[in-house]
Design an enzyme around this catalytic site. Structure first.
Site, PDB file in Angstrom:
ATOM      1  N   ASP A  13      -0.578   3.451  -1.932  1.00 49.33           N
ATOM      2  CA  ASP A  13      -0.801   3.954  -0.569  1.00 49.33           C
ATOM      3  C   ASP A  13      -2.271   4.208  -0.262  1.00 49.33           C
ATOM      4  O   ASP A  13      -2.602   5.066   0.561  1.00 49.33           O
ATOM      5  CB  ASP A  13       0.005   5.242  -0.314  1.00 49.33           C
ATOM      6  CG  ASP A  13       1.466   5.063  -0.649  1.00 49.33           C
ATOM      7  OD1 ASP A  13       2.006   4.006  -0.281  1.00 49.33           O
ATOM      8  OD2 ASP A  13       2.060   5.951  -1.281  1.00 49.33           O
ATOM      9  N   GLU A  14      -3.169   3.478  -0.900  1.00 51.26           N
ATOM     10  CA  GLU A  14      -4.602   3.704  -0.681  1.00 51.26           C
ATOM     11  C   GLU A  14      -5.078   3.073   0.624  1.00 51.26           C
ATOM     12  O   GLU A  14      -6.133   3.447   1.136  1.00 51.26           O
ATOM     13  CB  GLU A  14      -5.425   3.121  -1.845  1.00 51.26           C
ATOM     14  CG  GLU A  14      -5.177   3.765  -3.197  1.00 51.26           C
ATOM     15  CD  GLU A  14      -4.061   3.067  -3.957  1.00 51.26           C
ATOM     16  OE1 GLU A  14      -3.403   2.167  -3.394  1.00 51.26           O
ATOM     17  OE2 GLU A  14      -3.831   3.435  -5.120  1.00 51.26           O
ATOM     18  N   LYS A  16      -4.468  -0.656   1.121  1.00 49.77           N
ATOM     19  CA  LYS A  16      -4.773  -2.054   0.784  1.00 49.77           C
ATOM     20  C   LYS A  16      -4.511  -2.981   1.955  1.00 49.77           C
ATOM     21  O   LYS A  16      -5.277  -3.895   2.221  1.00 49.77           O
ATOM     22  CB  LYS A  16      -3.933  -2.496  -0.430  1.00 49.77           C
ATOM     23  CG  LYS A  16      -4.292  -1.751  -1.707  1.00 49.77           C
ATOM     24  CD  LYS A  16      -3.328  -2.070  -2.836  1.00 49.77           C
ATOM     25  CE  LYS A  16      -1.959  -1.475  -2.660  1.00 49.77           C
ATOM     26  NZ  LYS A  16      -1.883  -0.011  -2.772  1.00 49.77           N
ATOM     27  N   GLY A  40       4.578  -0.848   0.971  1.00 50.75           N
ATOM     28  CA  GLY A  40       4.548  -0.822   2.433  1.00 50.75           C
ATOM     29  C   GLY A  40       3.095  -0.925   2.841  1.00 50.75           C
ATOM     30  O   GLY A  40       2.362   0.052   2.763  1.00 50.75           O
ATOM     31  N   HIS A  41       2.663  -2.110   3.169  1.00 50.41           N
ATOM     32  CA  HIS A  41       1.252  -2.307   3.520  1.00 50.41           C
ATOM     33  C   HIS A  41       1.102  -2.192   5.041  1.00 50.41           C
ATOM     34  O   HIS A  41       1.618  -3.015   5.792  1.00 50.41           O
ATOM     35  CB  HIS A  41       0.758  -3.655   2.996  1.00 50.41           C
ATOM     36  CG  HIS A  41       0.672  -3.675   1.496  1.00 50.41           C
ATOM     37  ND1 HIS A  41       0.327  -4.775   0.770  1.00 50.41           N
ATOM     38  CD2 HIS A  41       0.875  -2.691   0.593  1.00 50.41           C
ATOM     39  CE1 HIS A  41       0.328  -4.472  -0.518  1.00 50.41           C
ATOM     40  NE2 HIS A  41       0.668  -3.213  -0.648  1.00 50.41           N
ATOM     41  N   THR A  42       0.371  -1.153   5.440  1.00 50.32           N
ATOM     42  CA  THR A  42       0.273  -0.848   6.865  1.00 50.32           C
ATOM     43  C   THR A  42      -1.052  -1.334   7.412  1.00 50.32           C
ATOM     44  O   THR A  42      -2.101  -1.081   6.824  1.00 50.32           O
ATOM     45  CB  THR A  42       0.366   0.684   7.069  1.00 50.32           C
ATOM     46  OG1 THR A  42       1.531   1.139   6.396  1.00 50.32           O
ATOM     47  CG2 THR A  42       0.450   1.061   8.542  1.00 50.32           C
ATOM     48  N   GLN A 224       1.082  -1.285  -4.894  1.00 48.88           N
ATOM     49  CA  GLN A 224       1.075  -0.006  -5.609  1.00 48.88           C
ATOM     50  C   GLN A 224      -0.347   0.309  -6.102  1.00 48.88           C
ATOM     51  O   GLN A 224      -1.298  -0.169  -5.499  1.00 48.88           O
ATOM     52  CB  GLN A 224       2.104   0.001  -6.767  1.00 48.88           C
ATOM     53  CG  GLN A 224       3.555   0.000  -6.304  1.00 48.88           C
ATOM     54  CD  GLN A 224       4.093  -1.383  -6.002  1.00 48.88           C
ATOM     55  OE1 GLN A 224       3.865  -2.311  -6.742  1.00 48.88           O
ATOM     56  NE2 GLN A 224       4.812  -1.512  -4.914  1.00 48.88           N
TER      57      GLN A 224
END
Ligand code: IMP
Length: 423
Positions: A13-14, A16, A40-42, A224
């Protein structure tokens, strides 16, 4: 050398997704190398938020090809939803999204097994996203798995049946109450597989080899974070793949000597979702504020993320394991408004001071030792160049660069593409 890597350095959750989206203009290919729909890439642009789970975050740019690599595990049902969400964009998905034949399939029964395994663990549960990740990678390493390429064979349904039957026996073995209607789950699965088969399957290692030979620039996108790596993370509270740099080699078939930059992403503080130790976790108002201001809720599960100060002991470990050459600091804006900031620079471990991550970082063994710094109150979200940064933020950045011995090349000050400051 043609390949750069982009990896999360904490517990995921950094940010990416946002950075891949920002950097895609510099690359010909974006290739995801591990994980699955647990991610979950936002990314956000033109006022709209997009969440991707399996599809690489370069998909919104017409200049790049996106590859789902062999190291990824794919759930056709979730993949179909992702594709459906992309339909409103004018994208030629069949030609810009290519899927490795060697990527493994998540079956409905893998998801059920995940649920059964977690339920059986009780209090010791991993806090899995319940997307079937662990059971699918278990079948991969156990040499029982089904791959995307199997779907091109006439007998794939027989293979499916035999694996699903085995899974059902395993689910029954766990003495837990899991309610499910397999016929319904399978109907969705078969429908989704049918649509998946309309996409383009490739031998991605060969494709990437030819691309490198032709001088194409490739960005390998991780999912991740390093502290969730199956080998180097906080085991057993980890995911089931290698999230670190080596995972890009095995998850795409890229040779180590082809890797140039290793771009490591971290938040200006720390978050974690799911179970497992987290030495700098805060249980007070400060942690609560970070969660609220940073909107710290899982993009896949909606669970609130645990929040705490930046842990440099853990971050240095991740920088070393990955050979990070450039850093990107995310969510700097979330730290605005704290009078004092703390950064963990060492641990008190069993009565002594240590500066490395020990085998066991359970709370009873480890107490963080903090360096305190001045905070800043300015709103960073409208800033567009480094010169506008308050002095305390500049000091924070300089301190981190000195400790980590790697330059911070990007500071993110908001969710949108444009809230990205290059240094
Ligand atoms: P799994 O990968 O779904 O089995 O979950 C294992 C652990 O990794 C749990 O603690 C999850 O919360 C965590 N995890 C998995 N994927 C992500 C992610 O994309 N971001 C943050 N945590 C994740």
């Amino acid at each position: 050398m043609a390949v750069d890597l982009l990896l999360g350095l904490q517990w995921g959750d950094e940010g990416k997704g946002k950075i891949v989206d920002v950097l895609t203009k510099n690359y010909d290919i974006i290739a995801r190398f591990q994980g699955g729909p647990n991610a979950g890439h936002t990314l956000e642009f033109d006022g709209i938020k997009h969440v991707l789970h399996t599809i690489p975050s370069g998909i919104f740019h017409k200049n790049a090809i996106n590859i789902v690599g062999n190291g990824v595990v794919i759930d056709p049902v979730i993949f179909k939803k992702e594709i459906d969400n992309l339909k409103k964009f004018d994208l030629d998905i069949k030609s810009i999204l290519l899927i490795s034949r060697k990527a493994h399939l998540i079956l409905p029964t893998h998801r059920l097994l995940d649920a059964a395994s977690e339920a059986a663990k009780g209090k010791a549960k991993i806090g899995s996203t319940l997307k079937g990740i662990g059971p699918t990678y278990m079948d991969k390493t156990g040499r029982n798995g089904m791959r995307i390429g199997d779907l091109e064979l006439d007998d794939w349904k027989e293979k499916y049946r035999s694996l699903a039957n085995k899974h059902e026996a395993m689910i029954n073995f766990y003495d837990v109450d899991i309610q499910y209607d397999l016929a319904e789950l399978e109907a969705d699965f078969f429908k989704a597989v049918k649509e998946l088969k309309e996409l383009t399957f490739i031998d991605s290692e060969e494709y990437l080899y030819q691309a490198q030979k032709a001088g194409k620039k490739i960005l390998a996108e991780g999912a991740q974070g390093s502290l969730l790596d199956i080998d180097f993370g906080t085991y057993p509270y980890v995911t089931s793949s290698n999230t670190t740099a080596a995972g890009a080699c095995t998850g795409l078939g890229i040779a180590p000597n082809q890797i140039e930059e290793v771009k490591g992403i971290f938040k200006a503080y720390t978050t974690r979702v799911g179970s497992g130790s987290f030495p700098t976790e805060l249980f007070d108002k400060v942690g609560e504020t970070m969660g609220r201001v940073g909107n710290e809720f899982g993009a896949t599960t909606g669970r609130p993320r645990r929040c705490g100060w930046l842990d440099l002991v853990a971050l240095k470990y991740a920088v070393r394991i990955n050979g990070v050459t450039e850093l990107m600091m995310m969510k700097g804006d979330v730290l605005s408004g704290f009078e004092k900031l703390k950064v963990c620079t060492a641990y008190n471990y069993k009565g002594g001071k240590i500066e490395h991550l020990p085998f066991n970082i359970e709370a009873e063994n480890v107490t963080p030792i903090y360096t305190e710094m001045d905070g800043w109150s300015e709103d960073l979200t409208k800033m567009s160049k480094e010169e506008q940064f308050p002095k305390a933020l500049k000091d924070y950045i300089v301190f981190l660069e000195k400790e980590l011995e790697v330059p911070i090349k990007i500071v993110s000050v908001g969710r949108d593409r444009i809230q990205t400051i290059h240094r």
